[in-house]
Every structure is written in structure tokens, then in C-alpha cells.
Design a protein around this motif. Structure first.
Motif: not given
Length: 120
Positions: A77-78, A83-84, A89-95
Motif C-alpha cells: 500500500g505504501k 507511486q500515485l 506531483v508530475r501532473e501538477m507540475a505539468k499543469a
């Protein structure tokens, strides 16, 4: 582990395999490694290692201790959560990059390196 089959037939029974599985798990808990299980008779013997059954029993989870399962599930789970989180974080940075926010601010906010952000 060693035991005898006085009748001469050394083929392991289901009970022999189940007992071996139990001992392997108990050995892991006690830090006493079970290295093989031999069934002997006056004429011959049967080795769980030589037959390949031992490897299968080592991988078995039938008698795995509950705390080991709990530990594994917690770690799985950890890892999934990490990974999620990294993906988000990458999606946020890309946006943020698409909105032309400064790469330095994105790096500071996301914890990503400037090189990583440039690659998005």
C-alpha cells in the motif's frame, strides 16, 4: 526434517507436505531455516529439495503468519501510494508549466528538479 515410512513407500502424503509447509513458516519466524525434508525407508529416501516440492512450499502462503501478511500489505500500500503521489506531483507540475508559472516556483512547490520539470 527427517522421518521414516516403515512400509517402504517414500512418496510424500498431503499431510507430509502440509507439515513441511508449517515448519518452513515456523522456521522463518524462529530464524531457524528448514533446508530439506527427507522421508526415509530401509531401501531408499525422498528429498523434498531434490523433487522440487520444497521450493513450491517455500513460496506457499498457506501458513504464513498474520503479522507477515499485514506487513506485506502495508508495504504494498505504501509503495502504491508513493507511486500515485509521484504521478500526481508530475501532473501538477505539468499543469503549472502549461500555465507558464516559473520553473523555479514549480520546483520549489513540487520538489521536482528543474531538469525534471523541463522534461515535462
Amino acid at each position: 526434517m527427517v522421518h521414516n515410512h516403515p512400509g517402504g513407500k517414500v512418496t510424500p502424503s498431503y499431510e507430509d507436505q502440509d507439515l513441511t509447509d508449517h515448519f518452513i513458516q515456523a522456521g522463518k519466524f524462529l530464524k531457524v531455516e528448514v533446508i530439506d525434508h527427507l522421508i526415509i525407508s530401509d531401501e531408499t529416501y525422498y528429498s523434498f529439495v531434490d523433487s522440487g516440492i520444497f521450493k513450491k512450499l517455500q513460496a506457499s502462503e498457506r501458513w504464513i503468519l498474520p503479522y507477515k501478511l499485514k506487513e506485506r500489505y502495508r508495504n504494498e500500500g505504501k509503495n502504491e501510494g508513493i507511486q500515485l503521489g509521484e504521478k500526481r506531483v508530475r501532473e501538477m507540475a505539468k499543469a503549472m508549466k502549461q500555465k507558464e508559472i516559473s520553473i523555479a516556483i514549480i520546483a520549489e512547490t513540487s520538489g521536482l528538479s528543474i531538469e525534471e520539470i523541463k522534461g515535462l
